[in-house]
Design a protein around this motif. Structure first.
Motif, mmCIF file in Angstrom:
data_model
loop_
_atom_site.group_PDB
_atom_site.id
_atom_site.type_symbol
_atom_site.label_atom_id
_atom_site.label_comp_id
_atom_site.label_asym_id
_atom_site.label_seq_id
_atom_site.Cartn_x
_atom_site.Cartn_y
_atom_site.Cartn_z
ATOM 1 N N GLY A 294 71.354 102.059 60.932
ATOM 2 C CA GLY A 294 71.556 103.192 61.830
ATOM 3 C C GLY A 294 72.985 103.675 61.761
ATOM 4 N N ASN A 295 73.229 104.893 62.246
ATOM 5 C CA ASN A 295 74.587 105.458 62.182
ATOM 6 C C ASN A 295 75.336 105.175 63.491
ATOM 7 O OD1 ASN A 295 73.822 107.425 64.074
ATOM 8 N ND2 ASN A 295 73.329 108.946 62.499
ATOM 9 N N ASP A 296 76.590 105.638 63.565
ATOM 10 C CA ASP A 296 77.425 105.345 64.736
ATOM 11 C C ASP A 296 76.814 105.915 66.022
ATOM 12 O OD1 ASP A 296 79.169 104.127 63.030
ATOM 13 O OD2 ASP A 296 80.796 105.588 63.266
ATOM 14 N N THR A 297 76.262 107.124 65.932
ATOM 15 C CA THR A 297 75.677 107.747 67.123
ATOM 16 C C THR A 297 74.473 106.947 67.604
ATOM 17 O OG1 THR A 297 76.378 109.888 66.286
ATOM 18 C CG2 THR A 297 74.728 109.912 68.021
ATOM 19 N N GLU A 298 73.658 106.516 66.662
ATOM 20 C CA GLU A 298 72.483 105.716 67.034
ATOM 21 C C GLU A 298 72.921 104.365 67.618
ATOM 22 O OE1 GLU A 298 69.850 107.895 63.572
ATOM 23 O OE2 GLU A 298 70.986 106.082 63.104
ATOM 24 N N PHE A 299 74.002 103.802 67.086
ATOM 25 C CA PHE A 299 74.552 102.557 67.642
ATOM 26 C C PHE A 299 74.987 102.787 69.093
ATOM 27 C CE2 PHE A 299 78.220 99.250 67.148
ATOM 28 C CZ PHE A 299 77.433 98.242 67.666
ATOM 29 N N ASP A 300 75.700 103.895 69.340
ATOM 30 C CA ASP A 300 76.098 104.231 70.719
ATOM 31 C C ASP A 300 74.871 104.323 71.633
ATOM 32 O OD1 ASP A 300 78.839 104.382 70.219
ATOM 33 O OD2 ASP A 300 78.743 106.509 69.673
ATOM 34 N N GLU A 301 73.816 104.969 71.121
ATOM 35 C CA GLU A 301 72.623 105.187 71.952
ATOM 36 C C GLU A 301 71.957 103.862 72.324
ATOM 37 O OE1 GLU A 301 71.583 109.663 70.247
ATOM 38 O OE2 GLU A 301 70.693 107.919 69.279
ATOM 39 N N ILE A 302 71.809 102.960 71.341
ATOM 40 C CA ILE A 302 71.113 101.698 71.681
ATOM 41 C C ILE A 302 71.995 100.809 72.562
ATOM 42 C CG2 ILE A 302 69.603 101.781 69.658
ATOM 43 C CD1 ILE A 302 71.343 99.252 68.686
ATOM 44 N N VAL A 303 73.323 100.864 72.364
ATOM 45 C CA VAL A 303 74.214 100.062 73.219
ATOM 46 C C VAL A 303 74.134 100.562 74.666
ATOM 47 C CG1 VAL A 303 76.614 99.431 73.693
ATOM 48 C CG2 VAL A 303 75.753 99.359 71.340
ATOM 49 N N ALA A 304 74.033 101.882 74.841
ATOM 50 C CA ALA A 304 73.884 102.434 76.195
ATOM 51 C C ALA A 304 72.595 101.916 76.837
ATOM 52 C CB ALA A 304 73.887 103.965 76.147
ATOM 53 N N HIS A 305 71.516 101.872 76.058
ATOM 54 C CA HIS A 305 70.249 101.336 76.592
ATOM 55 C C HIS A 305 70.361 99.842 76.889
ATOM 56 C CE1 HIS A 305 67.778 104.873 76.440
ATOM 57 N NE2 HIS A 305 68.083 105.104 75.184
ATOM 58 N N PHE A 306 71.114 99.100 76.044
ATOM 59 C CA PHE A 306 71.323 97.661 76.284
ATOM 60 C C PHE A 306 72.096 97.459 77.583
ATOM 61 C CE2 PHE A 306 73.862 93.779 75.964
ATOM 62 C CZ PHE A 306 72.922 92.844 75.558
ATOM 63 N N ASN A 307 73.185 98.213 77.723
ATOM 64 C CA ASN A 307 74.033 98.050 78.908
ATOM 65 C C ASN A 307 73.311 98.448 80.191
ATOM 66 O OD1 ASN A 307 76.300 96.942 77.666
ATOM 67 N ND2 ASN A 307 77.170 98.948 77.154
ATOM 68 N N ALA A 308 72.362 99.387 80.071
ATOM 69 C CA ALA A 308 71.607 99.809 81.246
ATOM 70 C C ALA A 308 70.375 98.934 81.485
ATOM 71 C CB ALA A 308 71.171 101.266 81.073
ATOM 72 N N GLY A 309 70.123 97.970 80.595
ATOM 73 C CA GLY A 309 68.979 97.077 80.759
ATOM 74 C C GLY A 309 67.647 97.704 80.395
ATOM 75 N N ARG A 310 67.676 98.843 79.680
ATOM 76 C CA ARG A 310 66.420 99.508 79.326
ATOM 77 C C ARG A 310 65.803 98.966 78.044
ATOM 78 N NH1 ARG A 310 69.330 104.124 81.396
ATOM 79 N NH2 ARG A 310 70.211 104.399 79.326
ATOM 80 N N LEU A 311 66.622 98.420 77.165
ATOM 81 C CA LEU A 311 66.118 97.819 75.926
ATOM 82 C C LEU A 311 66.723 96.435 75.776
ATOM 83 C CD1 LEU A 311 66.419 100.709 73.260
ATOM 84 C CD2 LEU A 311 64.322 99.874 74.334
ATOM 85 N N SER A 312 65.899 95.468 75.398
ATOM 86 C CA SER A 312 66.399 94.132 75.091
ATOM 87 C C SER A 312 65.422 93.470 74.139
ATOM 88 C CB SER A 312 66.541 93.290 76.355
ATOM 89 O OG SER A 312 65.260 93.015 76.878
ATOM 90 N N ALA A 313 65.932 92.675 73.224
ATOM 91 C CA ALA A 313 65.073 92.060 72.214
ATOM 92 C C ALA A 313 64.473 90.770 72.763
ATOM 93 C CB ALA A 313 65.889 91.769 70.965
ATOM 94 N N PRO A 314 63.138 90.629 72.719
ATOM 95 C CA PRO A 314 62.539 89.349 73.121
ATOM 96 C C PRO A 314 63.075 88.222 72.236
ATOM 97 C CG PRO A 314 60.858 91.042 72.850
ATOM 98 C CD PRO A 314 62.132 91.615 72.314
ATOM 99 N N ILE A 315 63.383 87.091 72.853
ATOM 100 C CA ILE A 315 63.924 85.938 72.124
ATOM 101 C C ILE A 315 62.838 84.887 71.975
ATOM 102 C CG2 ILE A 315 65.587 84.028 72.256
ATOM 103 C CD1 ILE A 315 67.475 86.032 73.668
ATOM 104 N N ASP A 316 62.643 84.432 70.746
ATOM 105 C CA ASP A 316 61.671 83.359 70.490
ATOM 106 C C ASP A 316 62.269 82.020 70.883
ATOM 107 O OD1 ASP A 316 59.113 82.468 68.785
ATOM 108 O OD2 ASP A 316 60.801 81.158 68.266
ATOM 109 N N SER A 317 63.441 81.700 70.339
ATOM 110 C CA SER A 317 64.054 80.412 70.628
ATOM 111 C C SER A 317 65.530 80.432 70.250
ATOM 112 C CB SER A 317 63.327 79.286 69.888
ATOM 113 O OG SER A 317 63.006 79.687 68.578
ATOM 114 N N VAL A 318 66.286 79.522 70.862
ATOM 115 C CA VAL A 318 67.734 79.433 70.651
ATOM 116 C C VAL A 318 68.058 78.060 70.065
ATOM 117 C CG1 VAL A 318 70.010 79.548 71.747
ATOM 118 C CG2 VAL A 318 68.141 80.979 72.614
ATOM 119 N N TYR A 319 68.843 78.036 68.999
ATOM 120 C CA TYR A 319 69.206 76.805 68.299
ATOM 121 C C TYR A 319 70.715 76.605 68.381
ATOM 122 C CZ TYR A 319 64.561 77.156 66.202
ATOM 123 O OH TYR A 319 63.212 77.243 66.015
#
Ligand SMILES: [Zn+2]
Length: 346
Positions: A294-319
């Motif tokens: 993705g480009n810089d603008t798209e990076f800004d857009e997804i980070v805004a959604h992350f910071n607002a709690g609208r998008l988050s990646a489901p986690i399978d497991s942590v090692y």
């Protein structure tokens, strides 16, 4: 410095946890040093271990593309960030001087590279990278969630929003739910107000996808998904298909695609050579769309959604870093539903 490395290509037994790695230093005043808190795996990491054409590694090579960390040092030309900031990392590195970069389309850069593939990666205690590749998040943002987020969400965002231009009310088919990009596509499609059908060969994964908002599911084992989608839509077909499987699914994806349909792909995990009937392509006025990162603008857009709690990646497991190879084995077996995270520091 500790980090997960390879010194030759091959199987997962090539992965080697080392504690004698050179600490990276800033070589440009536009770079930052980041202390990694957590990193996450992508299918790309398996390809890197196995060896990719035209990609040469310098041993010992640090693997991994995704991470969240804390800025510990900044070049003199860096602005808008501070030492101590917790940041998300965009793994796509570009020259920022070519015609595509200047037009804001960094993933088209002829010198485009990815952390862990073309430049040393993220599964280590420290990394140095361009300041343009990091974005600030909340100081208490969860490192595992941050590490799991960027590559798959950025890839999925560009595919659905920028390339396929998915709109509210449209029907999108997503192959292989459980992988990072497919799960991000499901979330983004729901955020956009689309109707989402997902496929898997695992009923358990389909059930979990329903809990995450999938409107309909297909167990694709022994089923022609193209015919099934036409039957379910009264022969109309769907508006958008997300197919990064390639040879094994291409014909079925086109079978599912309705008039004015868009097929968008960011890979071909079962093989690269696919067949398209050009008569159906022009008659139905389909669009076949490639997409990567993705480009810089798209990076800004997804980070805004992350910071607002609208998008988050489901986690399978942590090692732990000591057990990181087990995370690679789980991915190689396709057993995961969501991201595999390696915790590096607290
Ligand atoms: Zn460029």
């Amino acid at each position: 410095m500790r980090g997960l490395t390879i010194s030759a290509h091959g199987g997962l037994d090539r992965l080697e946890l080392r504690d004698d790695l050179a600490v990276p230093t800033l070589v440009s005043d536009a770079q930052v040093r980041v202390r990694i808190l957590a990193a996450a795996l992508n299918h790309l990491d398996l390809f890197v271990v196995g060896g990719l054409p035209n990609v040469r590694i310098v041993p010992p090579w640090i693997v991994g593309s995704d991470a969240m960390g804390t800025i510990t040092e900044m070049g003199a030309a860096v602005s808008g960030l501070d030492v101590g900031d917790r940041v998300l990392i965009n793994p796509g590195i570009s020259d920022r001087t070519c015609e595509y970069c200047l037009a804001g389309e960094q993933p088209l850069c002829p010198r485009f590279g990815v952390l862990g593939e073309h430049v040393p990666g993220t599964i280590a205690e420290e990394i140095v990278l361009p300041a343009a590749n990091v974005r600030r998040v909340a100081p208490d943002a969860d490192p595992a969630e941050g590490a799991a987020f960027t590559l798959s969400t950025l890839t999925a965002w560009r595919m659905l929003v920028s390339r396929a231009r998915l709109r509210a009310g449209e029907h999108v088919l997503v192959w292989g739910i459980g992988g990072g990009v497919a799960l991000a596509c499901l979330q983004i499609a729901k955020l956009l107000g689309a109707y989402v059908t997902v496929t898997s060969s695992s009923d358990a994964k389909l059930e979990r996808a329903r809990a995450l908002g999938a409107d309909a599911t297909i167990n694709h084992r022994g089923v022609d998904v193209g015919k099934e989608m036409r039957a379910r839509t009264g022969k109309r077909g769907v508006d958008v298909v997300v197919d990064s499987v390639g040879e094994a699914t291409w014909a079925q994806s086109l079978g599912a695609l309705g008039r004015r349909g868009r097929l968008v792909t960011c890979g071909g995990t079962t093989g690269p050579m696919v067949t398209t009937d050009v008569r159906r392509l022009f008659w139905n006025q389909w669009s076949i769309l490639g997409s990567t990162m993705g480009n810089d603008t798209e990076f800004d857009e997804i980070v805004a959604h992350f910071n607002a709690g609208r998008l988050s990646a489901p986690i399978d497991s942590v090692y732990s870093l000591d057990d990181a190879r087990a995370a690679f084995e789980r991915m190689a077996n396709g057993a995961q539903f969501g991201k595999l995270v390696v915790r590096i520091a607290s």
